[in-house]
Scaffold this motif. Structure first.
Motif, PDB file in Angstrom:
ATOM      1  N   GLN A   1       0.868  -1.186   0.000  1.00  0.00           N
ATOM      2  CA  GLN A   1       0.000   0.000   0.000  1.00  0.00           C
ATOM      3  C   GLN A   1       0.902   1.233   0.000  1.00  0.00           C
ATOM      4  N   LEU A   2       0.742   2.045  -1.024  1.00  0.00           N
ATOM      5  CA  LEU A   2       1.603   3.209  -1.201  1.00  0.00           C
ATOM      6  C   LEU A   2       0.768   4.473  -1.129  1.00  0.00           C
ATOM      7  N   HIS A   3       1.190   5.404  -0.276  1.00  0.00           N
ATOM      8  CA  HIS A   3       0.537   6.717  -0.219  1.00  0.00           C
ATOM      9  C   HIS A   3       1.567   7.746   0.219  1.00  0.00           C
ATOM     10  N   ASN A   4       1.190   9.015   0.155  1.00  0.00           N
ATOM     11  CA  ASN A   4       2.179  10.083   0.320  1.00  0.00           C
ATOM     12  C   ASN A   4       2.416  10.515   1.759  1.00  0.00           C
ATOM     13  N   GLY A   5       1.816   9.830   2.731  1.00  0.00           N
ATOM     14  CA  GLY A   5       2.089  10.131   4.128  1.00  0.00           C
ATOM     15  C   GLY A   5       1.235  11.227   4.721  1.00  0.00           C
ATOM     16  N   VAL A   6       0.539  11.999   3.895  1.00  0.00           N
ATOM     17  CA  VAL A   6      -0.339  13.062   4.412  1.00  0.00           C
ATOM     18  C   VAL A   6      -1.766  12.855   3.902  1.00  0.00           C
ATOM     19  N   GLY A   7      -2.075  11.596   3.563  1.00  0.00           N
ATOM     20  CA  GLY A   7      -3.417  11.302   3.068  1.00  0.00           C
ATOM     21  C   GLY A   7      -3.453  11.247   1.566  1.00  0.00           C
ATOM     22  N   GLY A   8      -4.642  11.297   1.011  1.00  0.00           N
ATOM     23  CA  GLY A   8      -4.789  11.240  -0.441  1.00  0.00           C
ATOM     24  C   GLY A   8      -4.942   9.823  -0.941  1.00  0.00           C
ATOM     25  N   TYR A   9      -4.694   9.646  -2.224  1.00  0.00           N
ATOM     26  CA  TYR A   9      -4.914   8.363  -2.892  1.00  0.00           C
ATOM     27  C   TYR A   9      -3.981   7.286  -2.351  1.00  0.00           C
ATOM     28  N   VAL A  10      -4.526   6.105  -2.076  1.00  0.00           N
ATOM     29  CA  VAL A  10      -3.753   4.953  -1.616  1.00  0.00           C
ATOM     30  C   VAL A  10      -3.733   3.922  -2.742  1.00  0.00           C
ATOM     31  N   CYS A  11      -2.546   3.514  -3.153  1.00  0.00           N
ATOM     32  CA  CYS A  11      -2.385   2.532  -4.226  1.00  0.00           C
ATOM     33  C   CYS A  11      -2.025   1.184  -3.614  1.00  0.00           C
ATOM     34  N   THR A  12      -2.854   0.170  -3.858  1.00  0.00           N
ATOM     35  CA  THR A  12      -2.577  -1.189  -3.411  1.00  0.00           C
ATOM     36  C   THR A  12      -2.159  -2.005  -4.618  1.00  0.00           C
ATOM     37  N   THR A  13      -0.936  -2.520  -4.601  1.00  0.00           N
ATOM     38  CA  THR A  13      -0.399  -3.127  -5.813  1.00  0.00           C
ATOM     39  C   THR A  13       0.752  -4.071  -5.501  1.00  0.00           C
ATOM     40  N   SER A  14       1.126  -4.863  -6.501  1.00  0.00           N
ATOM     41  CA  SER A  14       2.393  -5.596  -6.468  1.00  0.00           C
ATOM     42  C   SER A  14       3.111  -5.441  -7.804  1.00  0.00           C
ATOM     43  N   GLN A  15       2.634  -4.541  -8.661  1.00  0.00           N
ATOM     44  CA  GLN A  15       3.204  -4.350  -9.989  1.00  0.00           C
ATOM     45  C   GLN A  15       4.314  -3.301  -9.968  1.00  0.00           C
ATOM     46  N   SER A  16       5.373  -3.576 -10.713  1.00  0.00           N
ATOM     47  CA  SER A  16       6.547  -2.691 -10.695  1.00  0.00           C
ATOM     48  C   SER A  16       6.216  -1.292 -11.195  1.00  0.00           C
ATOM     49  N   SER A  17       5.340  -1.174 -12.215  1.00  0.00           N
ATOM     50  CA  SER A  17       5.025   0.150 -12.762  1.00  0.00           C
ATOM     51  C   SER A  17       4.393   1.039 -11.709  1.00  0.00           C
ATOM     52  N   ALA A  18       3.497   0.458 -10.889  1.00  0.00           N
ATOM     53  CA  ALA A  18       2.840   1.234  -9.837  1.00  0.00           C
ATOM     54  C   ALA A  18       3.776   1.477  -8.659  1.00  0.00           C
ATOM     55  N   ILE A  19       4.552   0.461  -8.274  1.00  0.00           N
ATOM     56  CA  ILE A  19       5.446   0.596  -7.118  1.00  0.00           C
ATOM     57  C   ILE A  19       6.512   1.654  -7.382  1.00  0.00           C
ATOM     58  N   LEU A  20       7.199   1.545  -8.496  1.00  0.00           N
ATOM     59  CA  LEU A  20       8.279   2.493  -8.783  1.00  0.00           C
ATOM     60  C   LEU A  20       7.737   3.873  -9.109  1.00  0.00           C
ATOM     61  N   GLY A  21       6.494   3.934  -9.602  1.00  0.00           N
ATOM     62  CA  GLY A  21       5.882   5.231  -9.874  1.00  0.00           C
ATOM     63  C   GLY A  21       5.487   5.980  -8.618  1.00  0.00           C
ATOM     64  N   HIS A  22       5.164   5.238  -7.539  1.00  0.00           N
ATOM     65  CA  HIS A  22       4.721   5.875  -6.292  1.00  0.00           C
ATOM     66  C   HIS A  22       5.813   5.913  -5.221  1.00  0.00           C
TER      67      HIS A  22
END
Length: 572
Positions: free
Chosen positions: A45-66
């Motif tokens: 689960q990737l997010h910016n630490g101050v809220g906003g969109y949370v991305c749940t993934t195991s794909q490299s494109s999403a992980i490295l993008g966030h």
């Protein structure tokens, strides 16, 4: 008065790979990526630490993008992987894990970086020559006259994305749909060079995955459409529907002040003048027997009403993304001005109808020749749908790459362990002149080759997230996963049924070797053989072009990183 701050000098970091912060950061990144790898990979689960969109993934494109990577050397690694993914869509985690493992293993050797680079380039050349040779034992040909191998490729992509949360029945349903959609995009008649069409993904969230379907042509969402009222669309004498495609606003908006000034005579209304011009366009369209008008932006309500009264069906707010496929599908040339219409701009369609999915209503444009199709993609929630969309786009791209180069590599870790076995065999049979050409000793070559092979095997080991042992057979060099809960002294033949890719069944008396051996321990390996009997169904396969590129990117990026002597950072 403005506050001026003295400019800071740049920060020079010598020998960045020897610093503890680099080793710790590389190890952390490697663990994150390895934990995501494969069908049993753990979600992030990737997010910016101050809220906003949370991305749940195991794909490299999403992980490295966030993921925020601060270390400058690691940014080289992630940038290389992201560039690879942007070109091939697949094998991003493979590339990143292999590259990080190569850097970790190579920098621990007491061998000069320039020597490591020469040897690793030679090893990469051996791998690429072998993978492209007819005698390659981890490669399968893709026959486009049969769908079995294509289905295996698509299924392998979908099952490797656990955040999609798909059951076996859902995987089978989507696999068939994606292949069907791809077949729609392959032109039936090819004269000189074939250009593949396009599959447009239409989102329907909150519905079952098995409700997904694929239709030829394009769907344009029209919330205001009346389902009960049948469409009345004018046709030409050849029973076709003539189409006009506008990429300019038809809303009747006044002149934009930002574009300059305009002088208007007293008593003249800009709004009325603009509307009259639009109505003149409508009259021209009716006169030219146009049956469908599609506008990228907004059509004025009065113009809409006039067109409908004359059996011309108007569709507005189509959006920029649909302009290119609409133009290609209908043969229309987008009209960029309402002040000049030409008959050569018109295209044609076979039919137009209304489709309804969930609570959404669409105008369905049905073409004469199908090279554009729409995949109505459903999933239970937004997070799973986002992940599924990425997976479907990857699967489509894999099929496009495969039609250019009809080959696939064995998945499930088998290509990596097979390549490692092949390299070990070749490195033991190298002539003395080869060491002279690389300006290295046999000991140095063996050390680098062993690190190279352990790095390949570490990718295969990353597929195991539930404990248990990972072994490779000494005949085919394939990867086998032993269930957890059995002691290391067990007879592996009694515990495994098929290898990672599924091509080998445990029907022979095979000898085994544990993959988690200590780095630096010598391994005697014969040349791996090609399986004599291949199981046709449910193979795990990887895209040949994507994996070959990933292997090259991983080795070349690792060599680049090893060659870094200084990092210069601007602190301003």
């Amino acid at each position: 008065m403005s506050h001026f701050e003295a400019k800071k000098p740049p920060l020079f970091i010598s020998e960045p790979l020897t610093k503890d912060i680099f080793s710790q950061s590389l190890s952390l990144l490697s663990r994150i990526l390895k934990s995501c790898y494969g069908p049993a990979g753990r979600l992030k689960q990737l997010h910016n630490g101050v809220g906003g969109y949370v991305c749940t993934t195991s794909q490299s494109s999403a992980i490295l993008g966030h993921l925020s990577v601060s270390h400058p050397v690691l940014r080289v690694l992630t940038a290389s992987v992201q560039n690879h993914v942007s070109r091939f869509s697949d094998c991003g985690l493979f590339t990143a894990i292999l590259c990080s493992s190569l850097v970790e293993n190579f920098k621990s050797l007491n061998v000069a970086p320039c020597t490591v680079t020469k040897i690793s380039k030679h090893l990469l050349g051996l791998c690429m020559d072998y993978l492209r040779s007819e005698g390659c034992g981890c490669r399968v040909s893709v026959d486009f006259s049969s769908v079995e191998t294509l289905l295996c490729l698509v299924r392998s992509v979908l099952t490797s994305k656990p955040a999609c949360m798909l059951s076996k029945a859902e995987v089978d349903h989507l696999t068939t749909l994606i292949l069907k959609a791809f077949m729609f995009t392959v032109p039936c008649h090819v004269e000189t060079s074939a250009v593949l069409g396009k599959c447009i993904i239409v989102p329907v969230k909150g519905r079952r995955v098995v409700d997904s379907t694929v239709l030829p042509g394009i769907l344009i969402e029209t919330p205001e459409i009346k389902l009960a009222k049948p469409l009345s669309v004018k046709r030409t004498c050849s029973n076709m529907i003539k189409v006009a495609l506008f990429c300019v606003s038809m809303s009747g908006d006044c002149f934009n002040p930002e574009e300059g000034t305009i002088t208007v005579h007293q008593g003249i209304s800009l709004e009325v003048s603009e509307l009259n011009q639009l109505l003149d366009v409508g009259k021209q369209l009716v006169h030219d027997e146009v049956g469908l008008v599609v506008c990228q932006k907004v059509i004025h309500p009065s113009v809409k009403q006039y067109l409908k009264e004359n059996h011309v069906f108007p569709v507005d707010r189509a959006g920029l993304s649909l302009m290119e496929p609409l133009s290609r599908m209908t043969g229309s040339k987008p009209i960029a001005s309402i002040h000049s219409l030409s008959a050569c701009c018109y295209g044609s369609l076979k039919d137009v109808c209304i489709e309804s999915f969930a609570s959404k209503h669409f105008v369905h444009l049905i073409p004469n020749d199908t090279v554009i199709c729409s995949l109505i993609l459903c999933n239970r929630n937004e997070t799973a749908w986002d992940e599924l969309k990425r997976a479907c786009e990857t699967a489509e791209h894999v099929l496009q790459l495969t039609i250019k180069e009809p080959l696939a590599l064995l998945g499930g870790g088998c290509t990596e362990t097979h390549l490692a076995s092949y390299i070990r065999h070749k490195s033991c049979n190298l002539s003395t002149s080869s060491f002279t050409d690389m300006d290295c000793s046999q000991t140095q070559y063996q050390l680098v080759a062993d690190g190279f092979c352990h790095s390949l095997e570490s990718v295969a080991c990353s597929l195991n997230h539930d404990g248990g042992e990972i072994v490779t057979d000494m005949v085919y060099g394939h990867c086998w996963f032993v269930p957890s809960g059995f002691p290391s002294a067990s007879n592996w033949s009694d515990l495994v049924s098929k290898c990672g890719c599924g091509i080998n069944g445990n029907t022979e008396n095979l000898n085994w070797r544990l993959l988690q051996g200590q780095f630096g321990s010598p391994v005697i390996q014969g040349c791996p053989e090609e399986p004599s009997v291949k199981i046709a169904d449910f193979l795990t396969l990887d895209c040949f072009a994507a994996k070959c590129s990933g292997l090259q990117v991983a080795v070349e990026t690792a060599n680049l990183i090893l060659d870094l002597s200084y990092v210069i950072e601007d602190q301003n």
